[in-house]
Design a protein around this motif. Sequence first.
Motif, PDB file in Angstrom:
ATOM      1  N   GLY A  91       0.550  -1.901  -0.054  1.00  0.00           N
ATOM      2  CA  GLY A  91       0.159  -0.172  -0.083  1.00  0.00           C
ATOM      3  C   GLY A  91       0.766   1.256   0.115  1.00  0.00           C
ATOM      4  N   SER A  92       1.991   1.200   0.089  1.00  0.00           N
ATOM      5  CA  SER A  92       2.390   2.095  -0.252  1.00  0.00           C
ATOM      6  C   SER A  92       4.154   2.062  -1.187  1.00  0.00           C
ATOM      7  CB  SER A  92       3.521   2.598   0.890  1.00  0.00           C
ATOM      8  OG  SER A  92       4.249   3.891   1.418  1.00  0.00           O
ATOM      9  N   ILE A  93       4.685   3.464  -1.305  1.00  0.00           N
ATOM     10  CA  ILE A  93       5.664   3.189  -3.085  1.00  0.00           C
ATOM     11  C   ILE A  93       6.977   2.608  -0.874  1.00  0.00           C
ATOM     12  CG2 ILE A  93       7.523   4.074  -3.548  1.00  0.00           C
ATOM     13  CD1 ILE A  93       5.241   6.156  -4.461  1.00  0.00           C
ATOM     14  N   PHE A  94       7.424   2.293  -2.026  1.00  0.00           N
ATOM     15  CA  PHE A  94       8.993   1.222  -1.110  1.00  0.00           C
ATOM     16  C   PHE A  94       9.769   2.053  -1.334  1.00  0.00           C
ATOM     17  CE2 PHE A  94      10.288  -2.224   1.999  1.00  0.00           C
ATOM     18  CZ  PHE A  94      11.464  -2.282   1.075  1.00  0.00           C
ATOM     19  N   SER A  95      10.730   1.110  -2.462  1.00  0.00           N
ATOM     20  CA  SER A  95      11.667   1.620  -3.408  1.00  0.00           C
ATOM     21  C   SER A  95      12.722   2.902  -2.810  1.00  0.00           C
ATOM     22  CB  SER A  95      11.564   1.467  -5.018  1.00  0.00           C
ATOM     23  OG  SER A  95      11.428   2.436  -5.445  1.00  0.00           O
ATOM     24  N   ILE A  96      12.031   3.808  -2.907  1.00  0.00           N
ATOM     25  CA  ILE A  96      12.598   5.347  -2.615  1.00  0.00           C
ATOM     26  C   ILE A  96      12.996   5.493  -0.873  1.00  0.00           C
ATOM     27  CG2 ILE A  96      11.101   6.290  -4.165  1.00  0.00           C
ATOM     28  CD1 ILE A  96       9.570   7.594  -2.621  1.00  0.00           C
ATOM     29  N   HIS A  97      12.016   4.552   0.303  1.00  0.00           N
ATOM     30  CA  HIS A  97      12.943   4.400   1.118  1.00  0.00           C
ATOM     31  C   HIS A  97      13.392   4.390   2.161  1.00  0.00           C
ATOM     32  CE1 HIS A  97       8.698   7.257   1.737  1.00  0.00           C
ATOM     33  NE2 HIS A  97       8.045   6.637   1.399  1.00  0.00           N
ATOM     34  N   ALA A  98      14.274   5.340   3.310  1.00  0.00           N
ATOM     35  CA  ALA A  98      14.992   4.491   3.554  1.00  0.00           C
ATOM     36  C   ALA A  98      14.241   3.633   4.448  1.00  0.00           C
ATOM     37  CB  ALA A  98      15.963   5.211   4.637  1.00  0.00           C
ATOM     38  N   VAL A  99      14.716   1.998   5.184  1.00  0.00           N
ATOM     39  CA  VAL A  99      13.755   1.115   6.026  1.00  0.00           C
ATOM     40  C   VAL A  99      14.329   0.885   7.200  1.00  0.00           C
ATOM     41  CG1 VAL A  99      11.317   0.914   4.333  1.00  0.00           C
ATOM     42  CG2 VAL A  99      14.432  -0.543   4.520  1.00  0.00           C
ATOM     43  N   ALA A 100      13.957   0.485   7.937  1.00  0.00           N
ATOM     44  CA  ALA A 100      14.164   0.224   9.570  1.00  0.00           C
ATOM     45  C   ALA A 100      14.107  -0.688  10.266  1.00  0.00           C
ATOM     46  CB  ALA A 100      14.872   0.958  10.439  1.00  0.00           C
ATOM     47  N   TRP A 101      15.008  -1.870  10.555  1.00  0.00           N
ATOM     48  CA  TRP A 101      14.345  -2.988  11.895  1.00  0.00           C
ATOM     49  C   TRP A 101      14.086  -2.156  13.256  1.00  0.00           C
ATOM     50  CZ3 TRP A 101      10.979  -7.134  10.965  1.00  0.00           C
ATOM     51  CH2 TRP A 101      11.377  -7.655  10.234  1.00  0.00           C
ATOM     52  N   TYR A 102      13.163  -2.232  14.005  1.00  0.00           N
ATOM     53  CA  TYR A 102      13.553  -1.442  15.288  1.00  0.00           C
ATOM     54  C   TYR A 102      12.779  -2.614  16.188  1.00  0.00           C
ATOM     55  CZ  TYR A 102      12.833   2.580  13.002  1.00  0.00           C
ATOM     56  OH  TYR A 102      12.898   3.759  12.848  1.00  0.00           O
ATOM     57  N   ARG A 103      13.466  -2.961  17.605  1.00  0.00           N
ATOM     58  CA  ARG A 103      12.955  -4.367  18.591  1.00  0.00           C
ATOM     59  C   ARG A 103      12.105  -3.391  20.103  1.00  0.00           C
ATOM     60  NH1 ARG A 103      18.858  -7.233  19.678  1.00  0.00           N
ATOM     61  NH2 ARG A 103      19.641  -5.226  20.836  1.00  0.00           N
ATOM     62  N   GLN A 104      11.333  -3.879  20.448  1.00  0.00           N
ATOM     63  CA  GLN A 104      10.615  -3.810  21.763  1.00  0.00           C
ATOM     64  C   GLN A 104      10.351  -4.848  22.431  1.00  0.00           C
ATOM     65  OE1 GLN A 104       6.875  -1.309  20.946  1.00  0.00           O
ATOM     66  NE2 GLN A 104       7.849   0.075  22.917  1.00  0.00           N
ATOM     67  N   VAL A 105      11.009  -4.243  24.184  1.00  0.00           N
ATOM     68  CA  VAL A 105      10.736  -5.154  24.868  1.00  0.00           C
ATOM     69  C   VAL A 105       9.655  -4.518  25.801  1.00  0.00           C
ATOM     70  CG1 VAL A 105      12.646  -6.485  25.047  1.00  0.00           C
ATOM     71  CG2 VAL A 105      12.654  -4.738  26.211  1.00  0.00           C
ATOM     72  N   PRO A 106       8.902  -5.545  26.066  1.00  0.00           N
ATOM     73  CA  PRO A 106       8.336  -5.029  27.178  1.00  0.00           C
ATOM     74  C   PRO A 106       7.861  -4.208  28.296  1.00  0.00           C
ATOM     75  CG  PRO A 106       7.710  -7.171  26.907  1.00  0.00           C
ATOM     76  CD  PRO A 106       8.883  -6.625  26.468  1.00  0.00           C
ATOM     77  N   GLY A 107       7.770  -2.933  28.299  1.00  0.00           N
ATOM     78  CA  GLY A 107       8.491  -1.591  28.963  1.00  0.00           C
ATOM     79  C   GLY A 107       9.034  -0.969  29.189  1.00  0.00           C
ATOM     80  N   LYS A 108       9.662  -1.073  27.753  1.00  0.00           N
ATOM     81  CA  LYS A 108      11.107   0.187  27.419  1.00  0.00           C
ATOM     82  C   LYS A 108      10.451   0.315  26.270  1.00  0.00           C
ATOM     83  CE  LYS A 108      14.332  -2.822  29.492  1.00  0.00           C
ATOM     84  NZ  LYS A 108      16.033  -3.276  29.757  1.00  0.00           N
ATOM     85  N   GLN A 109      11.154   1.346  25.498  1.00  0.00           N
ATOM     86  CA  GLN A 109      10.980   2.178  24.306  1.00  0.00           C
ATOM     87  C   GLN A 109      10.962   1.017  23.185  1.00  0.00           C
ATOM     88  OE1 GLN A 109      13.720   5.509  24.101  1.00  0.00           O
ATOM     89  NE2 GLN A 109      15.383   4.612  23.517  1.00  0.00           N
ATOM     90  N   ARG A 110      11.075   1.553  22.041  1.00  0.00           N
ATOM     91  CA  ARG A 110      11.028   0.950  20.597  1.00  0.00           C
ATOM     92  C   ARG A 110      12.898   1.348  20.353  1.00  0.00           C
ATOM     93  NH1 ARG A 110       6.679   1.742  17.445  1.00  0.00           N
ATOM     94  NH2 ARG A 110       5.505  -0.367  18.298  1.00  0.00           N
ATOM     95  N   ASP A 111      13.470   0.242  20.465  1.00  0.00           N
ATOM     96  CA  ASP A 111      15.226   0.911  19.721  1.00  0.00           C
ATOM     97  C   ASP A 111      15.436   0.364  18.075  1.00  0.00           C
ATOM     98  OD1 ASP A 111      15.656  -0.184  22.654  1.00  0.00           O
ATOM     99  OD2 ASP A 111      15.692   1.859  21.856  1.00  0.00           O
TER     100      ASP A 111
END
Length: 115
Positions: free
Chosen positions: A25-45
């Motif tokens: 549902g979106s253009i993809f190739s023009i964007h930088a993309v990333a993986w994040y991770r999150q544990v309960p009670g903490k911010q998404r890194d």
Amino acid sequence: VQLQASGGGLVQPGGSLRLSCQVSGSIFSIHAVAWYRQVPGKQRDLVASISPSSITMDYADSVKGRFTISRDDAQKIVYLQMSSLKPEDTAVYYCNRLYVSPWPWGQGTQVTVSS
């Protein structure tokens, strides 16, 4: 826009997993993309990022040398190859774009590293 992450699971320390995130549902190739991770009670890194055309990849210090990010612009998929996994890698992993307002967050995929 939908983000569908998959590939998580339970793995022993030292093991490997390959995560995939399908973007629709979106253009993809023009964007930088990333993986994040999150544990309960903490911010998404931020874990790893990749620029358009895969010119540059960046990694959090905690995963350098163990994780590899890649992308398939034709399929609109971003991958995260994880090896030498540690218990501290346990988290829910999400993908999203960088530098502009994020796409709506998907449900992510749970990675659990445990013996």
